[in-house]
Design a protein around this motif. Sequence first.
Motif, PDB file in Angstrom:
ATOM      1  N   ILE A   1       0.846  -1.203   0.000  1.00 37.96           N
ATOM      2  CA  ILE A   1       0.000   0.000   0.000  1.00 37.96           C
ATOM      3  C   ILE A   1       0.886   1.259   0.000  1.00 37.96           C
ATOM      4  CG2 ILE A   1      -1.755   1.289   1.319  1.00 37.96           C
ATOM      5  CD1 ILE A   1      -2.955  -1.517   2.071  1.00 37.96           C
ATOM      6  N   GLN A   2       2.037   1.148   0.643  1.00 35.55           N
ATOM      7  CA  GLN A   2       3.004   2.259   0.556  1.00 35.55           C
ATOM      8  C   GLN A   2       3.407   2.489  -0.896  1.00 35.55           C
ATOM      9  OE1 GLN A   2       4.299   4.690   2.364  1.00 35.55           O
ATOM     10  NE2 GLN A   2       2.845   4.044   3.936  1.00 35.55           N
ATOM     11  N   LEU A   3       3.607   1.382  -1.612  1.00 36.43           N
ATOM     12  CA  LEU A   3       3.969   1.498  -3.034  1.00 36.43           C
ATOM     13  C   LEU A   3       2.852   2.168  -3.834  1.00 36.43           C
ATOM     14  CD1 LEU A   3       5.677  -1.922  -3.859  1.00 36.43           C
ATOM     15  CD2 LEU A   3       6.710   0.347  -4.109  1.00 36.43           C
ATOM     16  N   LEU A   4       1.619   1.803  -3.521  1.00 34.60           N
ATOM     17  CA  LEU A   4       0.487   2.433  -4.221  1.00 34.60           C
ATOM     18  C   LEU A   4       0.524   3.939  -4.010  1.00 34.60           C
ATOM     19  CD1 LEU A   4      -2.490   0.037  -3.294  1.00 34.60           C
ATOM     20  CD2 LEU A   4      -1.205   0.114  -5.422  1.00 34.60           C
ATOM     21  N   LYS A   5       0.876   4.298  -2.791  1.00 29.96           N
ATOM     22  CA  LYS A   5       0.945   5.719  -2.461  1.00 29.96           C
ATOM     23  C   LYS A   5       2.074   6.397  -3.256  1.00 29.96           C
ATOM     24  CE  LYS A   5       1.070   8.613   1.595  1.00 29.96           C
ATOM     25  NZ  LYS A   5       0.053   9.570   1.211  1.00 29.96           N
ATOM     26  N   GLN A   6       3.214   5.675  -3.309  1.00 36.54           N
ATOM     27  CA  GLN A   6       4.348   6.211  -4.080  1.00 36.54           C
ATOM     28  C   GLN A   6       3.984   6.393  -5.553  1.00 36.54           C
ATOM     29  OE1 GLN A   6       7.538   3.594  -2.438  1.00 36.54           O
ATOM     30  NE2 GLN A   6       8.819   4.775  -3.844  1.00 36.54           N
TER      31      GLN A   6
ATOM     32  N   ARG B   1       4.550  -9.968 -17.767  1.00 39.72           N
ATOM     33  CA  ARG B   1       4.572  -9.039 -16.631  1.00 39.72           C
ATOM     34  C   ARG B   1       3.794  -7.781 -17.008  1.00 39.72           C
ATOM     35  NH1 ARG B   1       8.210 -10.653 -12.680  1.00 39.72           N
ATOM     36  NH2 ARG B   1       8.838 -12.782 -13.142  1.00 39.72           N
ATOM     37  N   TYR B   2       2.970  -7.338 -16.082  1.00 39.05           N
ATOM     38  CA  TYR B   2       2.091  -6.191 -16.343  1.00 39.05           C
ATOM     39  C   TYR B   2       2.342  -5.003 -15.418  1.00 39.05           C
ATOM     40  CZ  TYR B   2      -1.270  -8.927 -19.182  1.00 39.05           C
ATOM     41  OH  TYR B   2      -1.892  -9.676 -20.155  1.00 39.05           O
ATOM     42  N   GLY B   3       3.152  -5.187 -14.374  1.00 35.25           N
ATOM     43  CA  GLY B   3       3.149  -4.234 -13.264  1.00 35.25           C
ATOM     44  C   GLY B   3       3.831  -2.898 -13.516  1.00 35.25           C
ATOM     45  N   PHE B   4       3.446  -1.926 -12.696  1.00 30.28           N
ATOM     46  CA  PHE B   4       4.222  -0.683 -12.563  1.00 30.28           C
ATOM     47  C   PHE B   4       5.457  -0.964 -11.710  1.00 30.28           C
ATOM     48  CE2 PHE B   4       0.097   1.840 -12.937  1.00 30.28           C
ATOM     49  CZ  PHE B   4       0.397   2.294 -14.205  1.00 30.28           C
ATOM     50  N   VAL B   5       5.364  -2.093 -10.964  1.00 29.76           N
ATOM     51  CA  VAL B   5       6.453  -2.449 -10.056  1.00 29.76           C
ATOM     52  C   VAL B   5       6.952  -3.835 -10.456  1.00 29.76           C
ATOM     53  CG1 VAL B   5       7.031  -2.915  -7.641  1.00 29.76           C
ATOM     54  CG2 VAL B   5       5.395  -1.115  -8.189  1.00 29.76           C
TER      55      VAL B   5
ATOM     56  N   GLN C   1      11.333 -11.630  -3.749  1.00 30.77           N
ATOM     57  CA  GLN C   1      10.162 -10.774  -3.484  1.00 30.77           C
ATOM     58  C   GLN C   1      10.525  -9.285  -3.444  1.00 30.77           C
ATOM     59  OE1 GLN C   1       6.661 -11.339  -3.015  1.00 30.77           O
ATOM     60  NE2 GLN C   1       7.051 -13.335  -3.924  1.00 30.77           N
ATOM     61  N   GLN C   2      11.711  -8.964  -3.977  1.00 29.78           N
ATOM     62  CA  GLN C   2      12.081  -7.543  -4.016  1.00 29.78           C
ATOM     63  C   GLN C   2      11.210  -6.792  -5.021  1.00 29.78           C
ATOM     64  OE1 GLN C   2      16.264  -6.734  -4.717  1.00 29.78           O
ATOM     65  NE2 GLN C   2      15.700  -4.656  -5.271  1.00 29.78           N
ATOM     66  N   ARG C   3      10.849  -5.584  -4.661  1.00 26.65           N
ATOM     67  CA  ARG C   3       9.990  -4.758  -5.511  1.00 26.65           C
ATOM     68  C   ARG C   3      10.769  -3.545  -6.002  1.00 26.65           C
ATOM     69  NH1 ARG C   3       6.919  -8.356  -2.705  1.00 26.65           N
ATOM     70  NH2 ARG C   3       4.681  -7.925  -2.456  1.00 26.65           N
ATOM     71  N   THR C   4      10.702  -3.259  -7.313  1.00 26.46           N
ATOM     72  CA  THR C   4      11.394  -2.089  -7.869  1.00 26.46           C
ATOM     73  C   THR C   4      10.449  -1.389  -8.844  1.00 26.46           C
ATOM     74  OG1 THR C   4      13.365  -3.490  -7.885  1.00 26.46           O
ATOM     75  CG2 THR C   4      13.563  -1.329  -8.937  1.00 26.46           C
ATOM     76  N   ILE C   5      10.245  -0.112  -8.617  1.00 33.51           N
ATOM     77  CA  ILE C   5       9.322   0.636  -9.492  1.00 33.51           C
ATOM     78  C   ILE C   5       9.929   0.771 -10.890  1.00 33.51           C
ATOM     79  CG2 ILE C   5       8.236   2.905  -9.863  1.00 33.51           C
ATOM     80  CD1 ILE C   5       7.752   3.092  -6.890  1.00 33.51           C
TER      81      ILE C   5
ATOM     82  N   GLU D   1       6.869   5.512 -12.565  1.00 34.68           N
ATOM     83  CA  GLU D   1       7.203   6.924 -12.299  1.00 34.68           C
ATOM     84  C   GLU D   1       6.370   7.841 -13.196  1.00 34.68           C
ATOM     85  OE1 GLU D   1      11.430   7.078 -12.862  1.00 34.68           O
ATOM     86  OE2 GLU D   1      11.822   6.185 -10.887  1.00 34.68           O
ATOM     87  N   TRP D   2       6.245   7.420 -14.453  1.00 32.70           N
ATOM     88  CA  TRP D   2       5.459   8.223 -15.412  1.00 32.70           C
ATOM     89  C   TRP D   2       4.006   8.334 -14.936  1.00 32.70           C
ATOM     90  CZ3 TRP D   2       1.109   7.683 -18.399  1.00 32.70           C
ATOM     91  CH2 TRP D   2       0.926   8.633 -19.415  1.00 32.70           C
ATOM     92  N   PHE D   3       3.467   7.217 -14.490  1.00 31.46           N
ATOM     93  CA  PHE D   3       2.064   7.207 -14.056  1.00 31.46           C
ATOM     94  C   PHE D   3       1.888   8.058 -12.796  1.00 31.46           C
ATOM     95  CE2 PHE D   3      -1.804   5.449 -12.165  1.00 31.46           C
ATOM     96  CZ  PHE D   3      -2.640   5.371 -13.269  1.00 31.46           C
TER      97      PHE D   3
END
Length: 460
Positions: free
Chosen positions: A65-70, A428-432, A439-443, A448-450
């Motif tokens: 959810i922090q990522l969604l906020k970012q 893969r479809y994600g913004f992240v 399980q590492q997440r990278t934007i 960033e554009w979105f």
Amino acid sequence: MKYAFPENFWWGSAASALQTEGESQGNGKGLTTWDHWFKEQPNRFHNGVGPQNTSTFYQNWKADIQLLKQLNHNSFRTSISWSRLIPEGIGEVNPEAVAFYNQVIDELLAQGVTPFMTLFHFDMPMAMQEIGGWENRDVVAAYARYAETCFELFGDRVMHWFTFNEPIVPVEGGYLYDFHYPNVVDFRRAATVAYHTVLAHSQAVRAFRAGHFAGEIGIVLNLTPSYPRSQNPADVKAAHHADLLFNRSFLDPVLSGEYPADLVALLKAYDQLPACRPEDSALIADGKIDLLGVNYYQPRRVKARDSAVNPLAPFMPEWFFDSYEMPGRKMNPYRGWEIYEPGIYDILVNLRDNYGNPRCFISENGMGVENEQRFIEDGQINDQYRIEFISEHLKWLHKGISEGCNCLGYHMWTFIDNWSWCNAYKNRYGFVQLDIITQQRTIKKSGEWFAATSLNNSFD
Ligand code: BGP
């Protein structure tokens, strides 16, 4: 040119319980058809990866959810897992599930991300499938009770509900084209499943209205505009039939409260009408929605059949059309889907002109790509193709809005690379970006554009 969007436009993304939560067999959750099918036929899943290998939202919901906020999401759609909340489909509620969804909803709200909740995103509880799934009217009643339970538990905070995500897909996948469980091919059974899904939707809408819950209720449909090869009457008729079977079989009941007369006549002529009860018409009329989610990925292009139908062959939608590949079409080669940005505009104009311009939003649009690691630059996936995909669709969306279409937002599929049905992690479809081992997440660059587009409520 600057493309500015209306005030309070919904910027966000969509996900689903089964594709992100993980813990598919723990914490009191009952099995879904996907858990069962994976156990029976793991080879049906890309690289043998099943629904237990997801992006672990069940544990990592807070960080996600922090990522969604970012990503500057002001809204986010996910689903409640029926078999997590009510493991047997009917009866006992799982308190761990209640606690989990309460935490998720509260955290979304605390972070300023409006939760949109889907009640059914392809994940039939196995206990319900064992008694016939959507072919059995008892499952319709069980679903209605489940929906009511969700409204009672979470309806004080969730203001945007969706009864189903893409209800035509389990019909196509499970009963016509063999890509969902129970993977049978039988039009009559497919028609019953589709019909009972509309009844289940309507029961849920009735329960929502009867309980006077705050907020609004809708459905998410994947609309595939049907384009004929030519204006030749036979091609146009083929496109009309495809539209009736794949779009209007859900669109008309939920927006107009009744089935298109042409569809009923067509099924009747071929003796494929599902069994109806006298009280059904009133129920369907009560299923009219407040808000329509539109998932748009690709158009459907058809032409009149080249050959005559073999009347001894099993009845199928393809009795009425052949598929047609438009010369020069743009493709997403990984998913095999045509990319046709004006389709999003055509859908909105159709809703405006033929359905009274309902409140709607784009609830999914997205581009699945294989091996995105090859686009890594300085540790980040530089997915320019996705930025272009989104911005080209947004331009057509913007045109629709400027011409009066009642489109309130745009959600992408999806915020983080996730497990996807039989394709697992192929596309893969994600913004992240998700590393499924660590399980590492990278934007990604598109994220960033979105985020910037959402923040500015516009892009150039
Ligand atoms: C939609 C579904 C999603 C998601 C998406 C991408 O039809 O609502 O659940 O999976 O399509 O499609 P896929 O994952 O099959 O490539």
